[in-house]
Design a protein around this motif. Structure first.
Motif, PDB file in Angstrom:
ATOM      1  N   ARG B 106     -10.417 -27.873 -22.111  1.00 23.33           N
ATOM      2  CA  ARG B 106     -11.721 -27.329 -22.460  1.00 23.33           C
ATOM      3  C   ARG B 106     -11.584 -26.532 -23.762  1.00 23.33           C
ATOM      4  O   ARG B 106     -10.473 -26.114 -24.106  1.00 23.33           O
ATOM      5  CB  ARG B 106     -12.222 -26.410 -21.333  1.00 23.33           C
ATOM      6  CG  ARG B 106     -12.414 -27.127 -19.998  1.00 23.33           C
ATOM      7  CD  ARG B 106     -13.613 -28.046 -20.009  1.00 23.33           C
ATOM      8  NE  ARG B 106     -14.793 -27.311 -20.399  1.00 23.33           N
ATOM      9  CZ  ARG B 106     -15.818 -27.828 -21.084  1.00 23.33           C
ATOM     10  NH1 ARG B 106     -15.792 -29.106 -21.440  1.00 23.33           N
ATOM     11  NH2 ARG B 106     -16.853 -27.111 -21.389  1.00 23.33           N
ATOM     12  N   THR B 108     -12.028 -23.589 -24.425  1.00 19.64           N
ATOM     13  CA  THR B 108     -11.420 -22.262 -24.249  1.00 19.64           C
ATOM     14  C   THR B 108      -9.902 -22.320 -24.196  1.00 19.64           C
ATOM     15  O   THR B 108      -9.243 -21.286 -24.226  1.00 19.64           O
ATOM     16  CB  THR B 108     -11.894 -21.644 -22.924  1.00 19.64           C
ATOM     17  OG1 THR B 108     -11.720 -22.628 -21.890  1.00 19.64           O
ATOM     18  CG2 THR B 108     -13.344 -21.239 -22.976  1.00 19.64           C
ATOM     19  N   ILE B 110      -8.194 -23.695 -21.524  1.00 16.74           N
ATOM     20  CA  ILE B 110      -7.767 -24.047 -20.165  1.00 16.74           C
ATOM     21  C   ILE B 110      -7.838 -25.564 -19.999  1.00 16.74           C
ATOM     22  O   ILE B 110      -8.606 -26.251 -20.682  1.00 16.74           O
ATOM     23  CB  ILE B 110      -8.620 -23.351 -19.071  1.00 16.74           C
ATOM     24  CG1 ILE B 110     -10.102 -23.754 -19.163  1.00 16.74           C
ATOM     25  CG2 ILE B 110      -8.448 -21.840 -19.126  1.00 16.74           C
ATOM     26  CD1 ILE B 110     -10.961 -23.281 -17.992  1.00 16.74           C
ATOM     27  N   VAL B 412      -6.681 -25.462 -12.430  1.00 14.56           N
ATOM     28  CA  VAL B 412      -6.793 -24.997 -13.808  1.00 14.56           C
ATOM     29  C   VAL B 412      -5.410 -24.578 -14.296  1.00 14.56           C
ATOM     30  O   VAL B 412      -4.752 -23.763 -13.656  1.00 14.56           O
ATOM     31  CB  VAL B 412      -7.765 -23.796 -13.908  1.00 14.56           C
ATOM     32  CG1 VAL B 412      -7.774 -23.237 -15.332  1.00 14.56           C
ATOM     33  CG2 VAL B 412      -9.173 -24.209 -13.483  1.00 14.56           C
ATOM     34  N   PHE B 413      -4.971 -25.182 -15.394  1.00 15.35           N
ATOM     35  CA  PHE B 413      -3.704 -24.803 -16.022  1.00 15.35           C
ATOM     36  C   PHE B 413      -4.031 -23.994 -17.273  1.00 15.35           C
ATOM     37  O   PHE B 413      -4.727 -24.493 -18.163  1.00 15.35           O
ATOM     38  CB  PHE B 413      -2.903 -26.049 -16.419  1.00 15.35           C
ATOM     39  CG  PHE B 413      -2.479 -26.895 -15.246  1.00 15.35           C
ATOM     40  CD1 PHE B 413      -1.262 -26.679 -14.626  1.00 15.35           C
ATOM     41  CD2 PHE B 413      -3.305 -27.899 -14.750  1.00 15.35           C
ATOM     42  CE1 PHE B 413      -0.856 -27.457 -13.539  1.00 15.35           C
ATOM     43  CE2 PHE B 413      -2.909 -28.679 -13.664  1.00 15.35           C
ATOM     44  CZ  PHE B 413      -1.685 -28.456 -13.059  1.00 15.35           C
ATOM     45  N   GLY B 414      -3.555 -22.752 -17.304  1.00 14.47           N
ATOM     46  CA  GLY B 414      -3.877 -21.903 -18.447  1.00 14.47           C
ATOM     47  C   GLY B 414      -2.643 -21.399 -19.153  1.00 14.47           C
ATOM     48  O   GLY B 414      -1.507 -21.715 -18.774  1.00 14.47           O
ATOM     49  N   ASN B 415      -2.887 -20.621 -20.185  1.00 13.70           N
ATOM     50  CA  ASN B 415      -1.825 -19.963 -20.953  1.00 13.70           C
ATOM     51  C   ASN B 415      -2.197 -18.497 -21.116  1.00 13.70           C
ATOM     52  O   ASN B 415      -2.043 -17.917 -22.171  1.00 13.70           O
ATOM     53  CB  ASN B 415      -1.705 -20.588 -22.346  1.00 13.70           C
ATOM     54  CG  ASN B 415      -1.527 -22.078 -22.282  1.00 13.70           C
ATOM     55  OD1 ASN B 415      -0.470 -22.558 -21.921  1.00 13.70           O
ATOM     56  ND2 ASN B 415      -2.586 -22.814 -22.607  1.00 13.70           N
ATOM     57  N   GLY B 416      -2.772 -17.934 -20.069  1.00 12.21           N
ATOM     58  CA  GLY B 416      -3.204 -16.543 -20.148  1.00 12.21           C
ATOM     59  C   GLY B 416      -4.617 -16.384 -20.682  1.00 12.21           C
ATOM     60  O   GLY B 416      -5.007 -15.297 -21.097  1.00 12.21           O
ATOM     61  N   GLU B 417      -5.409 -17.461 -20.652  1.00 10.17           N
ATOM     62  CA  GLU B 417      -6.778 -17.379 -21.179  1.00 10.17           C
ATOM     63  C   GLU B 417      -7.623 -16.388 -20.366  1.00 10.17           C
ATOM     64  O   GLU B 417      -7.486 -16.303 -19.141  1.00 10.17           O
ATOM     65  CB  GLU B 417      -7.481 -18.747 -21.120  1.00 10.17           C
ATOM     66  CG  GLU B 417      -7.103 -19.695 -22.227  1.00 10.17           C
ATOM     67  CD  GLU B 417      -5.777 -20.395 -21.958  1.00 10.17           C
ATOM     68  OE1 GLU B 417      -5.185 -20.165 -20.883  1.00 10.17           O
ATOM     69  OE2 GLU B 417      -5.336 -21.170 -22.822  1.00 10.17           O
ATOM     70  N   ILE B 418      -8.513 -15.700 -21.063  1.00  9.90           N
ATOM     71  CA  ILE B 418      -9.482 -14.833 -20.391  1.00  9.90           C
ATOM     72  C   ILE B 418     -10.884 -15.231 -20.831  1.00  9.90           C
ATOM     73  O   ILE B 418     -11.068 -15.865 -21.866  1.00  9.90           O
ATOM     74  CB  ILE B 418      -9.233 -13.340 -20.700  1.00  9.90           C
ATOM     75  CG1 ILE B 418      -9.275 -13.097 -22.216  1.00  9.90           C
ATOM     76  CG2 ILE B 418      -7.889 -12.883 -20.115  1.00  9.90           C
ATOM     77  CD1 ILE B 418      -9.218 -11.631 -22.586  1.00  9.90           C
ATOM     78  N   ARG B 419     -11.859 -14.881 -19.998  1.00  7.42           N
ATOM     79  CA  ARG B 419     -13.258 -15.222 -20.299  1.00  7.42           C
ATOM     80  C   ARG B 419     -13.822 -14.208 -21.277  1.00  7.42           C
ATOM     81  O   ARG B 419     -13.649 -13.001 -21.084  1.00  7.42           O
ATOM     82  CB  ARG B 419     -14.034 -15.195 -18.972  1.00  7.42           C
ATOM     83  CG  ARG B 419     -15.479 -15.590 -19.092  1.00  7.42           C
ATOM     84  CD  ARG B 419     -15.709 -17.034 -18.763  1.00  7.42           C
ATOM     85  NE  ARG B 419     -17.138 -17.332 -18.837  1.00  7.42           N
ATOM     86  CZ  ARG B 419     -17.912 -17.504 -17.780  1.00  7.42           C
ATOM     87  NH1 ARG B 419     -17.409 -17.442 -16.560  1.00  7.42           N
ATOM     88  NH2 ARG B 419     -19.201 -17.774 -17.929  1.00  7.42           N
ATOM     89  N   GLN B 420     -14.485 -14.701 -22.311  1.00  5.82           N
ATOM     90  CA  GLN B 420     -15.069 -13.803 -23.321  1.00  5.82           C
ATOM     91  C   GLN B 420     -16.450 -13.338 -22.903  1.00  5.82           C
ATOM     92  O   GLN B 420     -17.189 -14.055 -22.300  1.00  5.82           O
ATOM     93  CB  GLN B 420     -15.160 -14.529 -24.672  1.00  5.82           C
ATOM     94  CG  GLN B 420     -13.819 -15.041 -25.170  1.00  5.82           C
ATOM     95  CD  GLN B 420     -12.778 -13.946 -25.389  1.00  5.82           C
ATOM     96  OE1 GLN B 420     -13.145 -12.811 -25.686  1.00  5.82           O
ATOM     97  NE2 GLN B 420     -11.498 -14.260 -25.234  1.00  5.82           N
TER      98      GLN B 420
END
Lengths: 420, 420
Positions: B106, B108, B110, B412-420
């Motif tokens: 996505r 973002t 993620i 969901v695979f992330g890299n430390g993403e946060i929602r803005q």
């Protein structure tokens, strides 16, 4: 219950069923034209809509409804713009209906696949917010379903104006006006009738508080796509990147307090608790988040309240966070599966095997690695829009977009094959 | 109802729930080993099984049960061989659990996808045939679910031997023996309890007559994957290849009379009726199929009985066929959607646009072009096996194989993403 109301609801059901047949074969261009025409109708009836909403608000204030409810009821300029934008966005999404997938030849010569089709008639029951009228109508329309909408009695005046906008748009696009019907009585018995007409309604989507949803699930005689609590967890593993853990645990709790995907309980591995919890506690205190902890957490963060069994099963929807220090990954997974609501849970770790185990063993509609739970929604997942987040396992699970309002039938292409 | 029975069923439920957690994370090799070990256990307990089945048959005969039921109850050598082969085939199928699909990035950052997971605990309620015990256990086991099986009281002795075989196989593979439990009482109240334990049972699959399925659907407090009638149609369009039309209409009716995917009503376009119906009538007469027709059909085929409204909604499961001559494609689709059971329907035509309309507008779980309705089953569709054919729209529709016993959660695979 009056026989008039019964006849009225049956009439809505019959018309919805008839309209659903036409909607199922409506062309993509027609459905998109209707969505855009509804947006235009809202624009041209804007003053009528604002006046109706004002009358709803006055009546709600006179009835002594609380300010949170008044907030949800109010249709600001921004809320109206968001409705219009939502219609345009849904018009721009790909049409899910008629899509054929997995079409494969079998040894007999037939070719078998699946075609996406509408569910039929969807009943949607919701509370205060009048914008749900437009969101729900738009999603049902695009997915080729007919729908019966039952909004909150507080919003009846605005909802009736929106119903006229929807009707205008449908008619302008040559689609049946009965494809979207808004129940125009505030009689509570209408809900009881709507959820017990399996001959006319194929599925019910309740949107609102837990009490409403539990009551509907218990009494419905048709399937319910339901969303109960969001008791979401972040688990900070001892192999977490500390900065990432703090960033995500902060965001998951404090970016917004009311959404269902906000973290309510933070789990921390015992070996990393002394590193991360004091830093996090500073952040939360600065943002005025009340902390409640297990005894080990209280020992690390003197002065915070004790978390009770009740805390582990509470969806605060508020600046309150419960914290538990756990022995290991197994204890974290056990806590989440036992106390959680199977909504959204995230692990923060750099450890490959633990990440894989968390992903597989946590029994929730969204399971994340190294990401904020706040990402769990239809827009962030790329569904384009959502009608809710399902905590059920059957049919739709997690954010429910257009596909969740559809079914798939098998299609077989042959050349005169017969069964031997 | 006795408190003993209540406690017994609650105990089964609790054990199933606990076993389901272990099954959800069982390895593919373990599940396959268990399936093959069950097959071996049946082989080694063969004489015990035959004796138990003989005792069931004797008791059924003494109770005056009819010969069709005795037929279904009997475990011939061939039936035992088929059970063993079925286990081996299901062991050879790909493991659906853990499969991750649609994994997309996505904006973002993620990456979002879906992981296939078991439903949890599946309750299966069935009548006479003891082989269902093995089929159902094998499908639930492979799909990582725990299951509670409630077979017919006529088959209780054979089912108890099969239960021991299953238990042996599970234990040998190191899986919990409670992953498959066979209710060991013939008390009818056990069914009522099984379908009203939402805390322990996630879904019910009833297999049996329409009466059983309707009763269970009405009383269940958990979702039901159900299969009601198969009132299947073949529509011979005026643009059909005549030889193909005759071949398919013959096969769809006469290849076997009892299956749910056998044609019960033949619809024929008025412009081709005089060409195909006399030839077809000859074939059906030779095979001793009783014909019942609309007035136009009676005019073409003198001497046949009149079809009544009742005929259009009857699943004969016998050498009887109702025939109706229709004005056009619209009339055919209207007939099928109105009188059919949304199971399986086929059009015979060489006309591109009519084929496309039929495919899209017929509201059935399987819609075919130029193929016999008899193909509508899990084996023919390549699902490897089936637990039934769902005529519901939600969750599973059409033949239900391993995938129908699973759900999908978002990952969901992330890299430390946060929602803005």
């Amino acid at each position: 219950m009056s026989t008039d109301l019964h006849a009225y609801m049956q009439g809505l059901g019959q018309q919805a069923r008839a309209a659903s047949r036409l909607m199922a074969r409506a062309e993509t261009a027609q459905k998109n034209a209707a969505l855009l025409a509804i947006a235009e109708a809202i624009e041209s009836r804007r003053s009528e809509l604002v006046a109706a909403n004002q009358a709803d608000l006055d009546a709600a204030r006179a009835a002594g409804l609380d300010s949170a409810l008044l907030d949800r009821l109010a249709l600001s300029d921004k809320a109206i713009a968001t409705m219009i934008e939502g219609l345009q966005q849904i018009a721009a999404l790909a049409d899910p209906i008629g899509e054929i997938t997995e079409l494969k030849y079998r040894p007999t010569g037939i070719q078998v696949g699946k075609m996406r089709v509408p569910l039929g008639v969807i009943g949607i029951i919701y509370e205060a917010r009048p914008n749900v009228t437009i969101d729900a109508a738009a999603l049902c329309l695009k997915s080729g379903n007919a729908t019966i909408l039952r909004g909150g009695s507080e919003a009846i005046r605005a909802n009736q104006v929106l119903a006229r906008c929807i009707r205008d748009g449908l008619e302008q696009a040559g689609l049946p006006a009965e494809a979207v019907q808004v129940v125009d009585t505030t009689d509570r018995a209408a809900v009881g009738l709507l959820i017990t007409m399996p001959e006319y309604v194929d599925v019910i989507v309740p949107r609102g508080g837990k009490g409403l949803i539990e009551r509907i699930s218990r009494d419905a005689r048709v399937p319910v796509i339901k969303h109960l609590d969001g008791i979401c967890h972040v688990y900070i593993d001892n192999d977490a990147d500390v900065d990432m853990a703090i960033r995500v645990a902060d965001n998951a709790k404090t970016q917004r307090y009311a959404p269902c995907n906000t973290m309510e309980t933070l789990l921390v591995h015992q070996d990393i608790a002394a590193t991360v919890l004091p830093q996090l506690a500073d952040i939360y205190r600065r943002k005025e988040v009340e902390l409640r902890g297990c005894p080990a957490t209280q020992a690390l963060l003197p002065g915070i309240k004790a978390a009770t069994e009740e805390d582990w099963v509470t969806e605060y929807l508020a600046p309150i966070l419960s914290i538990r220090i756990v022995a290991d990954l197994d204890a974290a997974i056990e806590h989440i599966n036992h106390y959680g609501s199977h909504h959204t849970d995230s692990i923060i770790t750099e450890h490959y095997s633990k990440a894989r185990r968390f992903l597989r063993e946590v029994d929730s509609s969204s399971v994340m690695i190294n990401a904020s739970t706040r990402f769990a929604d239809g827009f962030e997942y790329g569904l384009g829009a959502e009608i809710g987040i399902s905590t059920d396992k059957l049919h739709a699970r997690g954010p429910v977009g257009l596909d969740g309002l559809t079914s798939q039938k098998y299609v077989v292409f042959g050349n005169g094959e017969i069964r031997q």
